[in-house]
Design a protein around this motif. Structure first.
Motif: not given
Length: 351
Positions: A46-70
């Motif tokens: 989640l920390t890395k996804a927040q960095e990629q998104a520009g400093g915040w966590l969109p809903r789609k980023a949370i979904d992507a992390v959930a899918a990656r970690l099953d």
């Protein structure tokens, strides 16, 4: 804790895909845990996804992390909304976390807040150029260098209105800035003159092993008998003085029976023998009075004796004997009388 919600739908991006860099990072983090335990890497991803998104966590980023970690999306959503280090709304390029707790306030944090409100606006507001946004947070742990702020991943300490204004100008213009203290303080050293640890011997290695050398010198003095010579030079009054606390220290200079016997004298001094023979100093013993009798002993026994077979159990002092009139029978707490052989229940019904 305040309720943390995701950003409104009009702020949410339509899609989010983990970048190649984030995927490589995910592989490395997941490999740290046993198979089937990949969910343990959720905070790191989640920390890395927040960095990629520009400093915040969109809903789609949370979904992507959930899918990656099953993982179920709700499980990842619980983590993202619980930890305040995850920003659920867009932030500026320079996200300023302003410390407003007591140590910083006592050192002038109120003036820093006024600068933020004047130059950036309200909390969670992103400036029109997208450079700045700010949020008041709890203590960031740099109290000795207060007031301070955290901008992205770095601390900026010992702030004043003047140097903070310049810091914001330099960040906005893309000029290099100094991380840490803004007044030249070295980490968390004393604010003004440094008056501690100034002895050069602390840094040239000359004091290394000094404690061992001191113990060796003391042992050598004891072996050569220099301690006895030093004791002999002490005035007689100091020798006779009793120690104020602790166990007395015996030495060859002390006047003890062992020392007198060693020197061929009588172990018991003449003065001690004379004092022992003085009847006026003897311990007095009170004479026993004639006819004195020992204190009377009770005849009662408080130890139960074993009952022989066929012998009746002796009656207890608290148990009414046969023939006891009703007036002397045991009285119940509710005022009713208890009669021998009659059982009374809670409803006062006899059986």
């Amino acid at each position: 804790m305040a309720v943390r919600k995701l950003a409104p739908e009009n702020m949410q991006p339509e899609s989010f895909v983990l970048s190649a860099e984030t995927e490589a990072f995910a592989e490395k983090e997941i490999a740290k845990y046993p198979p089937g335990r990949q969910a343990s890497a959720v905070i790191a991803l989640l920390t890395k996804a927040q960095e990629q998104a520009g400093g915040w966590l969109p809903r789609k980023a949370i979904d992507a992390v959930a899918a990656r970690l099953d993982m179920p999306v709700i499980r990842v959503m619980e983590v993202a909304t619980f930890y305040t280090m995850f920003n659920l709304e867009p932030v500026g390029k320079y996200f300023i976390q302003f410390c407003g707790t007591t140590p910083c306030v006592l050192r002038g944090a109120g003036d820093i807040r006024k600068v933020l409100e004047r130059r950036v606006g309200d909390q969670n507001h992103v400036t029109s150029d997208g450079n700045f946004s700010w949020l008041e947070v709890e203590c960031l742990g740099a109290c000795s260098n207060a007031p301070m702020v955290q901008i992205n991943d770095d601390y900026y300490e010992d702030l004043t209105t003047e140097n903070f204004e310049k810091l914001l100008d330099d960040l906005g213009a893309g000029r290099p800035v100094k991380v840490g203290s803004q007044i030249g303080r070295n980490r968390s050293e004393p604010f003004e003159a440094v008056n501690t640890l100034q002895d050069p011997a602390l840094y040239d290695g000359s004091v290394v092993g000094a404690w061992r050398k001191r113990f060796e010198e003391q042992a050598k003095v004891a072996e050569t008998g220099e301690a006895a010579a030093a004791m002999a030079s002490v005035p007689q009054e100091a020798k006779a003085a009793k120690p104020t606390a602790g166990r007395p220290i015996e030495s060859d200079a002390a006047d003890t029976p062992a020392k007198r016997a060693k020197e061929g004298e009588k172990p018991i001094s003449t003065a001690d023998q004379k004092e022992a023979a003085d009847s006026s100093k003897a311990t007095k013993v009170e004479p026993k009075q004639a006819g004195a009798q020992p204190a009377p002993q009770s005849g009662k026994s408080y130890v139960a004796s074993p009952k022989k077979k066929g012998e009746a159990v002796p009656s207890s002092p608290t148990t009414p004997s046969a023939g006891t009139p009703p007036s002397k029978a045991e009285t119940r707490r509710d005022g009713s009388e208890s009669k021998p052989g009659v059982i009374v229940d809670k409803d006062n019904k006899s059986s």
